[in-house]
Design an enzyme around this catalytic site. Structure first.
Site, PDB file in Angstrom:
ATOM      1  N   LYS A  19       0.835  -1.205   0.000  1.00  8.24           N
ATOM      2  CA  LYS A  19       0.000   0.000   0.000  1.00  8.24           C
ATOM      3  C   LYS A  19       0.870   1.256   0.000  1.00  8.24           C
ATOM      4  O   LYS A  19       0.702   2.140  -0.830  1.00  8.24           O
ATOM      5  CB  LYS A  19      -0.905  -0.007   1.235  1.00  8.24           C
ATOM      6  CG  LYS A  19      -1.646   1.280   1.466  1.00  8.24           C
ATOM      7  CD  LYS A  19      -2.221   1.349   2.872  1.00  8.24           C
ATOM      8  CE  LYS A  19      -2.846   2.704   3.115  1.00  8.24           C
ATOM      9  NZ  LYS A  19      -4.044   2.949   2.296  1.00  8.24           N
ATOM     10  N   HIS A 724     -17.789  12.092  -4.847  1.00  8.12           N
ATOM     11  CA  HIS A 724     -16.578  11.335  -5.164  1.00  8.12           C
ATOM     12  C   HIS A 724     -15.668  12.117  -6.088  1.00  8.12           C
ATOM     13  O   HIS A 724     -14.528  11.732  -6.332  1.00  8.12           O
ATOM     14  CB  HIS A 724     -16.934  10.003  -5.811  1.00  8.12           C
ATOM     15  CG  HIS A 724     -17.916   9.220  -4.982  1.00  8.12           C
ATOM     16  ND1 HIS A 724     -19.261   9.210  -5.247  1.00  8.12           N
ATOM     17  CD2 HIS A 724     -17.747   8.471  -3.886  1.00  8.12           C
ATOM     18  CE1 HIS A 724     -19.875   8.475  -4.345  1.00  8.12           C
ATOM     19  NE2 HIS A 724     -18.982   8.021  -3.505  1.00  8.12           N
TER      20      HIS A 724
END
Ligand code: GLN
Ligand code: ZN
Length: 784
Positions: A19, A724
């Site tokens: 990540k 978003h």
């Protein structure tokens, strides 16, 4: 002798190394070589952990998503990324994210939230048209898990061409790392087609004839590399297949019959059911089935499966975090091992991608609860114990088996799991408890009189921006740097700011802003009994995003109020109604690791009763509107349609139990952040919330057709502001969307609001957007 194997290992890294490496690469803070290096390390560590297995998965690693990897292997890239500059990794990230690296500072900023549930199924970017960015591939849920994959795209001109480099390189690497029997993992042709989307209405199945030869070529390259077994994942075999798709299985696997590698046809996430015969008779060398949750397939399969085939049993659940009852498994597995001999393989039920890496990282978990758990590393240990017991007898692993029995019994008998008061509360639930006093029509009149709202009431979904300051405060409070008094006054400050801003904006129904919440599930879990939390229990959700699902281990109760003080405080600052803000029982359930010792609906009922208490106390504290978010209700739908009704029935019943104990004049809202309602509209209407707010802005209000056709009787707030995206929607855009909405739903039942919570946005974006939204409401009112 039994063969031990695994279907896939977590790939985000023990400490989420991948990540961090991805995000740093995307920001331009590290090089491609560094990223590749991290990938290699994560793979090597995974292989080292799996060295006890006879066959080790290879190709289960991914820099973003295994379905996208398969699209690249098959040469199926959307036309829009072809011919762009940069290497293949750049194209890969372009399809995944809409861009390969992050945009320069002057480009529109993108939401970069911390890992959270807030935008569970959506991209961190939708469409960016500058800087060689292209629109990202669509993302959707991987079967009934909380993992999301990038949807393959097809059209009539789709052509496939093999690129096996990724797999071949990883096989070589695995061998260098000491893996003697690498078992490449690929997604099978039928599942691959079924997961994809036809962009031009072309028939996906018509592509099969073209696709199979490319798979055949792939298998040949693997054979050339000395591979013996290939794991071919076909999880759609646990869903209902019409005759065309059943036929596709026959066509595909007959087409691959000549291959020099052996195929392990791999199914998971449920039972084969009516597809047993089909799966058992496809021309492959072995079949893997999930027997961790139910052994319904087992007896029929033993009779159906031709005797030359390997039967791989997924005996350890790859979906939950509980220790398996190893003695119990051996009781039924031993006779099978005698019967099947070398033909028996055992493994976790599915890839371990869906569980955290290593329980040993959890140093602060309560030791009793910890003794009941197994993460990926521990699940492989369990598999090892089973393997030794089957080969050398139980005495060879007596100690481990005794310890396991002890843990299973401790959990079964623990007073922390079983609370008689919760049991008796659940058993005295009556249908009347889920029933409002009167129908919506009568309630609406009472509510209108009391709330005195204008037409098109303007509101938001709950959260306001989670600023760095808020996050810092919460962390300081956790670590003890900030005391309770300091923390609470800081949160009050945030609430005050949120209320002032909303009053200035002219919103009609206000929210407190959720500054005190890290996550909409964790916040409640932390206050309920029966919940445990990990510190490193991360599970990949999509790309670099991870979630840390809380663990629901015991009967749920609510020892104290959870939100009352904050909401009451917020309400004390304004005359306008402030919404009480809660997460619904179904969403809390669906975003947690849940108990395997009782049905999900039972656990859900317990949560529903706890939320109900909170609802009633909010009402008693003078809160006139209460919102109960069910963002994940749809996510719980079973894979087989034939089981939908049963799920929806108890899910809706739990929502009603939580919400409907209030007086008629109290207004209940619910929120769902998705846009597919057609197939569940009856259930949604059954929830009987006075107002439902939903995601619609990107569908141009077409999704309201479902509500229109069904004559949905209550109020609706179709989201007109796509939270978003960093774009600030204009007033006219929102007016137009609302006019579209009003063509379908009578305007006196419409609200105006954003799509979802605003926690991932910045105040600079939120304020102008909401200002425009309130102006849109005013224009609409004036024009009538
Ligand atoms: N009330 C929540 C919020 O605004 C809802 C989040 C969600 O639906 N995912 O953040
Ligand atoms: Zn939402």
């Amino acid at each position: 002798m039994v063969t031990l194997h695994n279907l896939g290992f977590p790939r985000i890294g023990r400490n989420r190394e991948l990540k961090f490496s991805l995000e740093s690469y995307w920001k331009g803070q590290s090089t491609r070589e560094q990223l590749l290096h991290t990938g290699e390390q994560v793979r090597r560590e995974g292989w080292a952990t799996q060295s006890c297995l006879d066959r080790v998965p290879v190709g289960d690693f991914s820099f973003y998503d295994q379905v996208l990897d398969m699209s690249f292997t098959l040469g199926n890239l959307p036309a829009r990324v072809k011919g762009q500059e940069g290497g293949s990794l750049d194209s890969y990230f372009r399809v995944a994210r809409g861009r390969s690296v992050d945009l320069p500072a002057d480009a529109p900023s993108l939401p970069r939230s911390q890992d959270s549930h807030n935008h569970h199924k959506t991209h961190d970017v939708q469409e960016v048209t500058c800087c060689h960015a292209v629109s990202a591939g669509e993302m959707t849920k991987w079967f009934d898990t909380n993992y999301h994959y990038i949807v393959p795209e097809f059209d009539a001109r789709t052509q496939f061409s093999l690129d096996a480099t990724r797999l071949l390189e990883q096989i070589d690497q695995a061998r260098e790392s000491g893996v003697t029997h690498p078992k490449p993992v690929i997604i099978g042709p039928v599942t691959y087609l079924s997961l994809g989307k036809s962009k031009d209405g072309c028939d996906k199945l018509a592509l099969l004839d073209q696709l199979v030869p490319v798979y055949a070529q792939l298998l040949e390259s693997l054979a050339d590399r000395g591979v013996e077994w290939v794991q071919v994942d076909e999880p759609i075999l646990v869903t209902e297949l019409d005759s065309r798709w059943q036929h596709a299985f026959k066509t595909a696997y007959h087409g691959l019959k000549g291959s020099r590698v052996k195929l392990l046809l791999t199914t998971y996430f449920g039972q084969l059911g009516e597809n047993q015969y089909l799966a058992a008779h496809l021309p492959v060398a072995g079949l893997h089935v999930d027997v961790a949750t139910s052994r319904a397939d087992l007896v029929p399969l033993l009779n159906l499966l031709p005797t030359h085939k390997v039967l791989s049993l997924g005996v350890i659940s790859g979906r939950n975090i509980w220790k398996a009852d190893l003695n119990g498994v051996l009781d039924w597995l031993e006779p099978l091992a005698d019967r099947l001999g070398d033909r028996l393989w055992i493994a976790p039920s599915c890839s371990l991608l869906h569980v955290p890496v290593d329980l040993d990282s959890e140093t602060s978990l309560d030791p009793e609860i910890r003794s009941w758990l197994a993460f990926a590393v521990q699940k492989l240990d369990e598999l090892g114990v089973l393997g030794t017991a089957l080969t050398n007898g139980r005495d060879a692993v007596r100690e481990s088996l005794d310890a396991n029995r002890h843990a299973i019994e401790s959990r079964r008998n623990s007073t922390r799991v079983h609370n008689p008061r919760v049991r008796s509360a659940v058993s005295s639930v009556t249908p009347g408890m889920g029933q409002r006093q009167h129908g919506y029509a009568r309630r609406a009149v009472l509510q209108a009189g009391w709330l005195d709202l204008p037409k098109y009431p303007a509101t938001t979904i709950g959260s306001f921006p989670q600023t760095t300051n808020i996050r810092r405060m919460r962390k300081a409070y956790r670590t003890g740097e900030l005391d309770r008094v300091g923390y609470e006054s800081a949160i009050r400050g945030e609430i005050q700011r949120a209320i002032r801003e909303q009053e200035k904006l002219g919103l009609d129904v206000l929210v407190h802003g959720e500054a005190e919440r890290n996550d909409m599930v964790e916040y409640f879990g932390e206050q309920l009994t029966g919940y445990a939390f990990t510190t490193h229990g991360w599970v990949q959700s999509y790309g670099s995003r991870c979630v840390k699902p809380p663990i629901l281990y015991g009967d749920v109760s609510r020892p104290h109020p959870m939100t009352i003080d904050w909401i009451q405080y917020a309400q004390s600052l304004t005359d306008r109604p402030v919404k009480g803000m809660l997460t619904g029982p179904v969403t809390i359930l669906n975003w947690s690791f849940v108990r395997d010792d009782q049905p999900r609906r039972e656990t859900c009922r317990q949560i529903a009763l706890a939320i109900r208490q909170e609802v009633l106390e909010l009402e008693a504290a003078g809160i006139r509107i209460i919102q109960i978010d069910e963002a994940a209700l749809r996510e719980g739908l079973p894979l087989r349609r034939s089981q939908w009704d049963a799920y929806l029935q108890w899910a809706v019943e739990c929502f009603r139990l939580a919400a409907n104990g209030v007086q008629d004049q109290t207004q209940i809202h619910t929120h769902m952040c998705y846009s597919e309602f057609n197939d569940i509209i009856v259930a949604i209407a059954n929830m009987d919330a006075d107002v439902i707010t939903i995601e619609t802005s990107r569908s141009d209000m077409e999704l309201l057709d479902a509500f229109d056709q069904f004559d949905y009787p209550n109020e609706i707030g179709p989201g007109v502001y796509d939270i978003h995206s960093p774009n600030v929607p204009s007033t006219s855009q929102m007016v137009r969307l609302m006019q579209e909405a009003a063509r379908r739903i009578p305007s006196h039942r419409l609200w105006i609001n954003p799509d979802c919570g605003l926690k991932t946005r910045r105040w600079e974006e939120v304020l102008p957007a909401l200002r425009n939204m309130v102006n849109a409401a005013r224009e609409l009112r004036a024009s009538e």
